[in-house]
Design an enzyme around this catalytic site. Structure first.
Site, PDB file in Angstrom:
ATOM      1  N   ARG A 106     -16.243 -12.841   0.194  1.00 13.61           N
ATOM      2  CA  ARG A 106     -15.482 -12.084   1.179  1.00 13.61           C
ATOM      3  C   ARG A 106     -15.702 -10.600   0.957  1.00 13.61           C
ATOM      4  O   ARG A 106     -15.653 -10.120  -0.187  1.00 13.61           O
ATOM      5  CB  ARG A 106     -13.985 -12.410   1.068  1.00 13.61           C
ATOM      6  CG  ARG A 106     -13.097 -11.685   2.090  1.00 13.61           C
ATOM      7  CD  ARG A 106     -11.651 -12.180   2.007  1.00 13.61           C
ATOM      8  NE  ARG A 106     -10.836 -11.585   3.052  1.00 13.61           N
ATOM      9  CZ  ARG A 106     -10.155 -10.445   2.913  1.00 13.61           C
ATOM     10  NH1 ARG A 106     -10.186  -9.795   1.760  1.00 13.61           N
ATOM     11  NH2 ARG A 106      -9.440  -9.974   3.912  1.00 13.61           N
ATOM     12  N   ASP A 155       0.847  -1.187   0.000  1.00 16.26           N
ATOM     13  CA  ASP A 155       0.000   0.000   0.000  1.00 16.26           C
ATOM     14  C   ASP A 155       0.884   1.239   0.000  1.00 16.26           C
ATOM     15  O   ASP A 155       1.858   1.308   0.759  1.00 16.26           O
ATOM     16  CB  ASP A 155      -0.922   0.016   1.215  1.00 16.26           C
ATOM     17  CG  ASP A 155      -1.962  -1.094   1.163  1.00 16.26           C
ATOM     18  OD1 ASP A 155      -2.251  -1.583   0.055  1.00 16.26           O
ATOM     19  OD2 ASP A 155      -2.482  -1.470   2.234  1.00 16.26           O
TER      20      ASP A 155
END
Length: 328
Positions: A268, A203
């Site tokens: 999910r 990230d």
């Protein structure tokens, strides 16, 4: 459900002992006195940890998860009214602009809700105001937790002032993002291989705060390159060190490489709050951490980082443009 067209090539990976979860994920109880030192140790060793007693109400979590699942359950033609994601809005399978695909759909939003008005109006129609209220409650709780964690990081490293990280989040120009990823159950899983839901990457921001429903799929890479499966826990949050924090700590904290594999049986849902600095913020190792050490990175602004990596792929080392010395 997502379908695979002849032109789309999903990535497969060997199963990571799917039913065997890694038991060594660092656990931090934010209400305990040792939280500061545990966070620092976890960021140095893994770039990743799990927090409990985080202060975000389960009611706020459950309400937003319900709203998100209601949205992702809509017909595709309805969801696409909130897209394409440029940068904010609804996306399906395609990740970014450079050919990465995954077994997922998503809704990407700014943490400044005013920027999201067109997207939310298109996505939620008459339910727009209710969703905005639920989203705001959730993000307020996560933002408060993020500030606490960032202040604990600074205190644990004896940095003054202790808000050196959290002030970037609280700045009115903070370039923070909120993302909801939905990974439908994937019937195309093989016995020995999994389809990648979201490819391996780090990230770019300072930290990411992630929670998901009780479905497995998240994996992180250890320092030796081994991929491990993270046990799901819908009541807790998982924290990732991002590229910007790696630079600000001069490599003492390392951004964690992670990915999501599709689940063959259950869908999910993950919700991630990305703590980003203002676009004009200069990113460089903090002087108080240097003490005669040589900087591993050239100084850059958050805007320069984003601009230089516009053409990158998920798995690329996006900090490579700014390294002075290869981080060990």
């Amino acid at each position: 459900m997502l379908s695979k067209s002849p032109t789309e090539q999903y990535t497969y990976v060997k199963n990571c002992k799917e039913t065997t979860f890694f038991s060594g994920i660092p656990l931090v109880d934010l209400s305990k006195p040792d939280a500061k030192s545990l966070i620092v140790n976890a960021c140095e060793e893994f770039g990743f940890f799990k927090v409990i007693n985080h202060g975000v109400s389960m009611e706020a979590i459950s309400k937003l998860e319900c709203e998100a699942m209601n949205f992702f359950s809509l017909p595709l033609i309805e969801k696409e009214k909130a897209g394409p994601a440029n940068p904010f809005g609804y996306g399906n399978k395609s990740i970014g602009h450079n050919g990465d695909v995954g077994w997922l759909e998503y809704l990407l939003l700014s943490t400044n809700l005013e920027y999201n008005s067109p997207t939310l109006s298109s996505a939620f129609g008459q339910n727009n105001e209710n969703f905005r209220s639920v989203l705001d409650d959730y993000m307020c709780g996560v933002r408060k937790m993020a500030c606490e964690i960032l202040d604990f990081m600074a205190e644990g490293m004896n940095i003054q002032p202790k808000n050196v990280f959290s002030k970037l989040l609280m700045d009115k120009h903070s370039d923070s993002l909120f993302r909801m990823n939905h990974y439908p159950a994937c019937p195309q899983q093989g016995d020995d291989e999994n389809i990648i839901g979201f490819g391996e990457h780090t990230d770019p921001q300072i930290i990411s705060l992630l929670r998901s429903n009780n479905t497995s799929g998240l994996q992180i890479s250890l320092r030796d390159g081994t991929w491990i499966s993270v046990p799901p826990d819908h009541t807790s949050f998982f924290i990732n060190v991002g590229d910007s924090l790696q630079v600000m700590t001069n490599g003492r904290f390392r951004s964690v490489r992670h990915r999501v594999v599709a689940n063959g049986l259950k869908s999910r849902l993950s919700m991630i709050y990305f703590v980003g600095p203002p676009l004009s913020e200069k990113i460089a190792p903090l002087p108080s951490l240097m003490k005669g050490k040589e900087s591993l990175y050239k100084e850059f602004t958050w805007f320069e980082y984003k601009n230089s990596n516009y053409g990158s792929r998920l798995a690329d080392n996006r900090l490579g443009h700014f390294e002075r010395i290869a981080a060990s």
